[in-house]
Design a protein around this motif. Structure first.
Motif, PDB file in Angstrom:
ATOM      1  N   UNK A   9     -28.311   8.036  64.633  1.00 37.90           N
ATOM      2  CA  UNK A   9     -28.135   9.417  65.101  1.00 37.90           C
ATOM      3  C   UNK A   9     -28.465  10.426  63.999  1.00 37.90           C
ATOM      4  N   UNK A  10     -28.266  10.028  62.739  1.00 38.51           N
ATOM      5  CA  UNK A  10     -28.596  10.892  61.601  1.00 38.51           C
ATOM      6  C   UNK A  10     -30.035  10.695  61.130  1.00 38.51           C
ATOM      7  N   UNK A  11     -30.809   9.934  61.881  1.00 36.80           N
ATOM      8  CA  UNK A  11     -32.225   9.673  61.621  1.00 36.80           C
ATOM      9  C   UNK A  11     -32.467   8.976  60.279  1.00 36.80           C
ATOM     10  N   UNK A  12     -31.527   8.158  59.873  1.00 41.07           N
ATOM     11  CA  UNK A  12     -31.669   7.342  58.659  1.00 41.07           C
ATOM     12  C   UNK A  12     -32.231   5.982  59.084  1.00 41.07           C
ATOM     13  N   UNK A  13     -33.448   5.995  59.586  1.00 38.43           N
ATOM     14  CA  UNK A  13     -34.023   4.824  60.246  1.00 38.43           C
ATOM     15  C   UNK A  13     -34.263   3.646  59.312  1.00 38.43           C
ATOM     16  N   UNK A  14     -34.684   3.895  58.084  1.00 35.44           N
ATOM     17  CA  UNK A  14     -34.949   2.778  57.163  1.00 35.44           C
ATOM     18  C   UNK A  14     -33.668   2.009  56.845  1.00 35.44           C
ATOM     19  N   UNK A  15     -32.611   2.750  56.563  1.00 38.81           N
ATOM     20  CA  UNK A  15     -31.326   2.109  56.272  1.00 38.81           C
ATOM     21  C   UNK A  15     -30.807   1.411  57.530  1.00 38.81           C
ATOM     22  N   UNK A  16     -30.919   2.095  58.664  1.00 38.82           N
ATOM     23  CA  UNK A  16     -30.459   1.513  59.930  1.00 38.82           C
ATOM     24  C   UNK A  16     -31.236   0.239  60.246  1.00 38.82           C
ATOM     25  N   UNK A  17     -32.547   0.257  59.983  1.00 44.51           N
ATOM     26  CA  UNK A  17     -33.371  -0.920  60.266  1.00 44.51           C
ATOM     27  C   UNK A  17     -32.883  -2.127  59.465  1.00 44.51           C
ATOM     28  N   UNK A  18     -32.615  -1.939  58.176  1.00 40.36           N
ATOM     29  CA  UNK A  18     -32.132  -3.049  57.358  1.00 40.36           C
ATOM     30  C   UNK A  18     -30.765  -3.516  57.841  1.00 40.36           C
ATOM     31  N   UNK A  19     -29.912  -2.573  58.199  1.00 38.06           N
ATOM     32  CA  UNK A  19     -28.590  -2.950  58.694  1.00 38.06           C
ATOM     33  C   UNK A  19     -28.666  -3.635  60.055  1.00 38.06           C
ATOM     34  N   UNK A  20     -29.619  -3.248  60.890  1.00 37.06           N
ATOM     35  CA  UNK A  20     -29.830  -3.948  62.160  1.00 37.06           C
ATOM     36  C   UNK A  20     -30.270  -5.389  61.914  1.00 37.06           C
ATOM     37  N   UNK A  21     -31.147  -5.574  60.943  1.00 42.93           N
ATOM     38  CA  UNK A  21     -31.589  -6.935  60.591  1.00 42.93           C
ATOM     39  C   UNK A  21     -30.395  -7.759  60.125  1.00 42.93           C
ATOM     40  N   UNK A  22     -29.574  -7.166  59.269  1.00 43.86           N
ATOM     41  CA  UNK A  22     -28.372  -7.867  58.796  1.00 43.86           C
ATOM     42  C   UNK A  22     -27.431  -8.184  59.956  1.00 43.86           C
ATOM     43  N   UNK A  23     -27.277  -7.233  60.870  1.00 44.03           N
ATOM     44  CA  UNK A  23     -26.425  -7.448  62.042  1.00 44.03           C
ATOM     45  C   UNK A  23     -26.946  -8.606  62.886  1.00 44.03           C
ATOM     46  N   UNK A  24     -28.249  -8.621  63.129  1.00 51.48           N
ATOM     47  CA  UNK A  24     -28.843  -9.693  63.933  1.00 51.48           C
ATOM     48  C   UNK A  24     -28.653 -11.053  63.266  1.00 51.48           C
ATOM     49  N   UNK A  25     -28.802 -11.097  61.947  1.00 53.87           N
ATOM     50  CA  UNK A  25     -28.557 -12.353  61.229  1.00 53.87           C
ATOM     51  C   UNK A  25     -27.099 -12.770  61.370  1.00 53.87           C
TER      52      UNK A  25
END
Length: 113
Positions: free
Chosen positions: A31-47
């Protein structure tokens, strides 16, 4: 062997406790448009979700049964991956907010007894 099983259950339970707050962080990053950080955290979440499925499957093989719906967990993971592949982070946030959080809030922990 029993100690490894106990540690696996404790790690599983601990991860479940962290899922809700961690998911909220990712949603806010999107929501804060921090997409790069969110992308890495999404990858970590999926793992982490894959790890939960693997631990659950291995414990089930040892007759430590838990009611984790691995089909639903995998389906939600696939939806997140698909949205990420399209760089649709708003869809990722919606999946996290309206599907994954509801699902993970009902996960049952293993009993160490």
């Amino acid at each position: 062997m029993e100690e490894v099983i106990k540690e696996s259950m404790e790690s599983y339970n601990s991860y479940i406790d962290k899922l809700g707050p961690g998911t909220d962080i990712i949603i806010n990053q999107i929501y804060n448009e921090e997409y790069q950080v969110a992308k890495q955290n999404l990858i970590d979440l999926l793992e982490g979700l894959m790890w939960l499925v693997e631990v659950n499957d291995k414990l089930n093989q040892l007759n430590y049964v838990n009611s984790l719906d691995t089909y639903k967990m995998n389906r939600l993971s696939e939806e997140i991956i698909e949205a990420m592949g399209k760089n649709d982070y708003n869809l990722c946030a919606d999946i996290l907010q309206y599907e994954l959080k509801d699902f993970t809030s009902s996960l049952i922990k293993y009993s160490n007894n």
